[in-house]
Scaffold this active site. Structure first.
Site, mmCIF file in Angstrom:
data_model
loop_
_atom_site.group_PDB
_atom_site.id
_atom_site.type_symbol
_atom_site.label_atom_id
_atom_site.label_comp_id
_atom_site.label_asym_id
_atom_site.label_seq_id
_atom_site.Cartn_x
_atom_site.Cartn_y
_atom_site.Cartn_z
ATOM 1 N N CYS A 51 44.357 -28.149 19.580
ATOM 2 C CA CYS A 51 45.363 -27.301 20.217
ATOM 3 C C CYS A 51 45.831 -27.865 21.546
ATOM 4 O O CYS A 51 46.908 -27.508 22.024
ATOM 5 C CB CYS A 51 44.808 -25.891 20.420
ATOM 6 S SG CYS A 51 44.391 -25.054 18.878
ATOM 7 N N ARG A 53 45.637 -31.398 22.338
ATOM 8 C CA ARG A 53 45.918 -32.835 22.346
ATOM 9 C C ARG A 53 46.339 -33.304 20.962
ATOM 10 O O ARG A 53 45.967 -32.726 19.936
ATOM 11 C CB ARG A 53 44.701 -33.614 22.814
ATOM 12 C CG ARG A 53 43.524 -33.583 21.875
ATOM 13 C CD ARG A 53 42.327 -34.362 22.451
ATOM 14 N NE ARG A 53 41.728 -33.676 23.586
ATOM 15 C CZ ARG A 53 41.823 -34.096 24.835
ATOM 16 N NH1 ARG A 53 42.484 -35.204 25.125
ATOM 17 N NH2 ARG A 53 41.261 -33.415 25.815
ATOM 18 N N GLY A 178 34.122 -11.226 23.376
ATOM 19 C CA GLY A 178 33.238 -12.378 23.329
ATOM 20 C C GLY A 178 32.685 -12.689 24.702
ATOM 21 O O GLY A 178 32.845 -11.913 25.652
#
Length: 470
Positions: A51, A53, A178
């Site tokens: 996402c 590179r 999370g």
């Protein structure tokens, strides 16, 4: 590293440091490796696509035309050692938005697997990616970075407090329960916010709600946004959790939004809405770094680059450079020997003879040595920390490997008795007389030659001492 794959291994692409989120996402959508098959002089390639590179590592005769990557905005191109170094640093998490992130290692390994399946992997690229994974594993197990989730969350809360003129009694919604979401929620509670946090399910026992927070079903997140001063989103969703249409439908949308997710949780169009301030990970990067951890990780990179050099020399039949003889003072300095067998005990005696403070680790050493600190147990991670040098001479190759890896990561000279290629120094055959000291090593495993040379050197030293006038 001069000469390693010079004009052979190349890296080209763009990442979060060289290109904007929009440029990266556009390139990710349009990149097509099928166009590479007909490029003259291109022998093989591996595509590392995440996402943040899009980077192509390839073996070829020359660099690729930038047109293969679309407009080429923010494109970097490297060749030889810098290209190899870049991949190693990426695998170690040193070029991630989150310093030391672990997910990138899986992505590097996956990229190599896909290249093998596609038949585009070459021996040179195979070795490079294998050592990159080795470096990443070493950093993951031996180096402890300060959690960047903490850095990003702290920065988001700090920026929000500055923007809103304080957080006491402000209303905040955190989307995502999370680790990062819970951390942000806890920070907001301590700052005096009234915090709600979304849960996929609000049934008891299925999620942990931070103290002081009110749970909200994830499906009702848009409703919970109404009237909030601050919104933080930190999920792993592949889709936007907050869209511009959601915010437009609210009478009182949040004034501040912090997107701490990658890929992004918040639709970029939200940035254009009046009265809304949006920060993403590019804005929330922590500029300060854990210097000691960073240095330790960089040492791992250097070690694997040296391994690349050794592999290259072996493949081309070139001899390795001779080891440089260095005489240092060990008086009062801590030295470690792992393994209490005959070899380990000889190393202990030699080091103690030169004034070192020696620690010997072995569950059942063959002898007790006067003046040597002995720990009758197995080697533990961290035992080498603070040592001037170390020797791995146990009868367990896995223990020796562990000692070697940890010492190299910490920059501690290490001699691994059963693995010359893992040694950063060779323990010499010691030759001493009253006035002289010498050490003898061979350029490989020529032990018989070393013994013969040491015997001759000792005889010569003794003869020279006899010629010295009292």
């Amino acid at each position: 590293m001069e000469g390693v794959w010079e004009h052979s291994i190349f890296a080209v692409g763009l990442d979060w440091e060289t290109a904007s989120l929009e440029q990266r996402e556009a390139c990710l959508r349009t990149m097509d490796t099928s166009r590479l098959a007909g490029v003259h002089g291109l022998r093989g390639w591996v595509l590392l696509q995440t996402c943040s590179r899009l980077e192509l590592y390839f073996e070829g005769d020359s660099a690729l035309p930038a047109e293969l990557f679309g407009e080429g905005a923010g494109l970097f191109q490297l060749e030889g050692e810098p290209a190899c170094r870049r991949l190693l640093e990426i695998a170690c998490g040193l070029r991630s938005q989150i310093l030391g992130e672990e997910q990138i290692l899986t992505q590097v390994r996956s990229a190599a697997d896909q290249a093998r399946e596609a038949g585009t992997m070459t021996p040179e690229l195979e070795t490079l990616f294998r050592l990159a994974v080795t470096a990443g594993k070493a950093v993951r197990t031996q180096v402890r970075f300060r959690p960047v989730s903490s850095s990003a969350a702290h920065k988001a809360v700090t920026l929000a407090g500055d923007f809103l003129g304080g957080l006491a009694e402000k209303r905040a919604l955190v989307i995502g329960s999370g680790e990062m979401g819970r951390l942000a929620a806890g920070l907001l509670v301590r700052a005096g916010c009234r915090v709600r946090i979304t849960l996929r399910s609000c049934r008891r026992g299925e999620s942990v709600v931070p103290a002081g927070c009110e749970p909200v079903p994830y499906a009702r997140r848009q409703e919970a946004m109404e009237g909030c001063d601050l919104l933080i989103s930190a999920t792993r969703s592949p889709h936007f959790t907050v869209t511009a249409s959601m915010l437009k439908a609210l009478e009182a949308p949040p004034a501040v939004i912090a997107d701490m997710a990658l890929p992004r949780d918040v639709e970029p169009a939200c940035r254009e809405l009046p009265g809304v301030r949006l920060w993403d990970l590019d804005d929330l990067r922590e500029s300060s770094q854990d210097v000691q951890a960073l240095q330790a990780a960089e040492r791992v990179v250097e070690e694997q680059l040296a391994e690349l050099e050794r592999w290259r020399r072996g493949r081309e039949g070139r001899p390795a450079p001779a080891r440089f003889p260095l005489f240092i003072s060990l008086e009062g300095r801590p030295c470690l020997v792992v393994g209490g067998g005959p070899v380990g005990l000889r190393r202990c005696r030699a080091l103690a003879e030169f004034g070192a403070r020696v620690t010997l680790i072995d569950p059942v050493p063959k002898a007790l040595l006067q003046g040597v600190r002995q720990l009758e147990r197995r080697y533990r991670s961290g035992d080498a920390a603070g040592m001037t040098l170390a020797v791995a001479a146990s009868n367990d190759p896995e223990v020796n490997r562990q000692v070697g890896e940890e010492c190299r990561a910490l920059g501690i000279p290490v001699s691994v008795a059963d693995s010359p290629e893992a040694c950063t120094f060779f323990f010499p055959a010691i030759c001493r007389s009253e006035h002289l000291s010498a050490g003898v090593v061979s350029q490989g495993d020529r032990h018989t030659l070393t013994v013969q040379a040491a015997k001759a050197v000792r005889k010569a030293l003794s003869a020279l001492d006899g010629e010295v006038s009292p």
